[in-house]
Scaffold this motif. Structure first.
Motif, PDB file in Angstrom:
ATOM      1  N   GLN A   1     114.019  19.027 -54.257  1.00 10.78           N
ATOM      2  CA  GLN A   1     115.172  19.874 -54.072  1.00 10.78           C
ATOM      3  C   GLN A   1     115.907  20.181 -55.473  1.00 10.78           C
ATOM      4  O   GLN A   1     116.036  19.174 -56.101  1.00 10.78           O
ATOM      5  CB  GLN A   1     116.184  19.148 -53.164  1.00 10.78           C
ATOM      6  N   PRO A   2     116.455  21.417 -55.541  1.00 13.17           N
ATOM      7  CA  PRO A   2     117.111  21.338 -56.938  1.00 13.17           C
ATOM      8  C   PRO A   2     118.552  20.999 -56.602  1.00 13.17           C
ATOM      9  O   PRO A   2     119.173  21.109 -55.829  1.00 13.17           O
ATOM     10  CB  PRO A   2     116.942  22.931 -56.993  1.00 13.17           C
TER      11      PRO A   2
ATOM     12  N   SER B   1     117.283  18.061 -46.001  1.00 11.63           N
ATOM     13  CA  SER B   1     116.593  19.387 -45.200  1.00 11.63           C
ATOM     14  C   SER B   1     115.129  19.428 -45.227  1.00 11.63           C
ATOM     15  O   SER B   1     114.532  18.846 -46.098  1.00 11.63           O
ATOM     16  CB  SER B   1     117.212  20.468 -46.454  1.00 11.63           C
ATOM     17  N   ASP B   2     114.713  20.257 -44.416  1.00 15.07           N
ATOM     18  CA  ASP B   2     113.415  20.681 -44.096  1.00 15.07           C
ATOM     19  C   ASP B   2     113.155  21.753 -45.239  1.00 15.07           C
ATOM     20  O   ASP B   2     113.843  22.984 -45.075  1.00 15.07           O
ATOM     21  CB  ASP B   2     113.199  20.934 -42.630  1.00 15.07           C
ATOM     22  N   GLY B   3     112.111  21.656 -45.903  1.00 15.86           N
ATOM     23  CA  GLY B   3     111.719  22.565 -46.833  1.00 15.86           C
ATOM     24  C   GLY B   3     112.665  22.761 -48.411  1.00 15.86           C
ATOM     25  O   GLY B   3     113.948  22.081 -48.070  1.00 15.86           O
TER      26      GLY B   3
END
Length: 563
Positions: free
Chosen positions: A430-431, A466-468
């Motif tokens: 994740q960014p 989070s998903d994705g």
């Protein structure tokens, strides 16, 4: 080690929290928002290294021994896309305020450039993490490096401080370090026993012991180590551990690190190693590319291998000291109830060329031979590691501190919270950014953010669950170097040069510039950057940064040299 045992009420709350979170993690229907909150206020430990490269730690692919940080990483979450500002002072401003650094006046260093975004100090009344947490019952302490342009961290929410207000110029002299508030007594050391990294930890542990006088009050401890920022200073017993490690050279180290990073899952399997990076000499009198290791003379290779051995020893010692803090928390049954965040303020430092400097940051280099090699890193010495090794520390990315290519702004980041909503044993792509640390800590503490603390960052706990991969836009500028991340795209440029465009998900090593192929996307992202820059006091950029290493307007470009 802390002297006071955890209170019965705190121990009971800990047991209750363990049961609570065990239940929460089994509830697959729980929402991300619900999972971001603890039922109590955790302790918060924020640890920052100085100029640590992306792949220096063992858990990020490095050969340096970092077992304590590795165990935090293995039991917590490792972020692979955590971003900084590319420079010490702006990063610390962003970290502590949750704002982009120009917004709080620290767009460059701590000198006043007489523009709103470049005043060189955070304004009076600017809310820091400590201010926010203190107002919610936390006791807040800071040991290490401040570097925000103001003279007293205890005026910014911290009740105790030990360290330096600027970068450390020595790790051997206790007189270089300051104890605040006025009248507080620093720990005294026998002659020859002082070492800066150890002293920062000693005082951090002293602060934690002091916090036990109010055992029902949570604490926030900000430990900002000066290492491995130059000068390269380390104890001989650590240096000898790495005496032979770096004789193979930076080309081999870069290859070996990338292989381990792929095995660990830090980078994609198709990641290519970037070519050896360009460097710009102090004063930009010349520029070139880091040379192939085997083209250097035997004496030069010995000198450079010793420099990197000292650098590695400094990181090793940081890890040992992190272990001392973790041991203290475990001894007092506070480890599981503590949110721990570890990161670096920017990428490894290239100042200023492949040979490194000596004496002070300048073009001056001394080639050490014979007995001089054994003296490097001790009291009375002053060295840097140079651009070749900085390039290796930032493997596999391009460039270094000062720049907005991945090598300058990508930092290792470890988040660990055993009874909190932080994934366990996970590598997250994740960014994330320094602006996210304030909302993460404040929301973990269930504190109300003041109006002055509202900012562009996000609470990382829901993000990590989070998903994705979440698409978000992040912006950067330092010394005219600039960038914007937006989804899978990154627009980036060197000072006074044209924009480059990369698909950051398939080409994070920034090897294939797509600007000519997608001019409309370049224009769109450049427009977003311009809007952000105007709103956050970034532009107009200073004409003169009042530093010797940047060309002034009208000066000729530096001459490209080959080694």
């Amino acid at each position: 080690m802390l002297a006071v045992k955890t209170s019965d009420s705190r121990r009971s709350r800990l047991c209750w929290l363990v049961a609570f979170w065990a239940t929460c993690f089994l509830m697959t229907t729980a929402s991300a928002d619900d999972s971001s909150l603890s039922q109590g206020q955790p302790n918060i430990l924020l640890i920052v290294a100085d100029d640590l490269g992306f792949s220096d730690l063992g858990c990020y692919g490095g050969e340096i021994e970092t077992p304590e940080l590795d165990r935090l990483a293995n039991a917590g979450t490792r972020l692979t896309r955590f971003y900084t500002t590319g420079r010490c002072c702006p990063s610390r401003a962003s970290l502590l305020t949750g704002q982009y650094p120009h917004r709080v006046g620290v767009g460059h260093k701590v000198e006043d450039l007489r523009r709103p975004g470049y005043r060189g100090r955070i304004p009076d009344g600017t809310a820091t993490i400590a201010d926010e947490l203190q107002s919610s019952g936390y006791r807040c302490f800071h040991s290490g490096k401040w570097h925000l342009g103001t003279p007293d961290p205890t005026k910014h929410g911290f009740e105790e401080f030990y360290g330096t207000l600027i970068s450390a110029q020595t790790f051997w002299d206790p007189d270089h370090y300051l104890r605040l508030p006025q009248g507080r007594q620093a720990i005294q050391y026998p002659e020859g026993k002082f070492y800066g990294t150890d002293a920062v930890t000693d005082h951090a542990l002293q602060f934690l012991e002091n916090s036990q006088t109010t055992p029902d009050s949570p604490w926030f401890l900000y430990v900002a180590y000066h290492a491995p920022h130059f000068p390269l200073h380390a104890r001989e017993e650590e240096i000898v551990k790495y005496a032979d490690t770096y004789s193979v050279g930076w080309d081999k180290i870069r290859e070996e690190r990338l292989a381990r990073m792929k095995k660990l899952g830090i980078v994609d399997q198709n990641t290519q190693l970037t070519p050896r990076s360009q460097y710009w000499n102090y004063g930009e009198t010349h520029t070139g590319f880091n040379p192939e290791w085997n083209t250097l003379s035997s004496e030069r290779r010995q000198d450079l291998a010793r420099r990197m051995a000292i650098y590695a020893a400094m990181i090793d010692r940081v890890d040992q000291n992190v272990g001392r803090i973790l041991d203290a928390l475990e001894a007092e049954n506070q480890f599981d109830d503590t949110l721990i965040i570890f990161l670096s303020d920017n990428g490894a430092c290239a100042e200023w060329d492949p040979h490194g400097f000596d004496g002070k940051s300048s073009p001056n280099n001394v080639l050490h031979v014979g007995q001089q090699l054994d003296e490097m890193g001790g009291p009375g010495t002053y060295h840097s590691v140079g651009s070749g090794w900085a390039n290796a520390s930032n493997s596999p990315w391009r460039l270094y501190k000062h720049y907005n290519h991945e090598g300058g702004i990508s930092s290792p980041c470890i988040i660990h919270w055993p009874i909190g909503p932080v994934p366990k044993g996970v590598i997250s792509h994740q960014p994330a950014h320094l602006i996210d640390v304030l909302p993460t800590t404040v929301e973990a503490a269930q504190a109300e953010r003041s109006e002055g603390a509202s900012g562009p960052g996000e609470n990382l706990c829901p993000l990590l669950n989070s998903d994705g991969v979440v698409d978000r836009s992040l912006f950067f500028e330092h010394e005219g170097n600039r960038a914007v991340h937006s989804g899978e795209w990154k627009l980036v440029a060197l000072r006074d040069e044209a924009w480059e465009l990369y698909n950051i998900r398939s080409d994070r090593t920034e090897l294939t510039d797509l600007a000519a192929e997608y001019p409309e996307r370049v224009a769109k992202l450049a427009g977003e950057w311009n809007k952000w820059a105007a709103e956050n006091l970034v532009t107009p950029l200073p004409e003169d940064y009042e530093v010797q290493y940047l060309r002034q307007p009208g000066q000729p470009a530096p001459q490209l040299q080959t080694e």
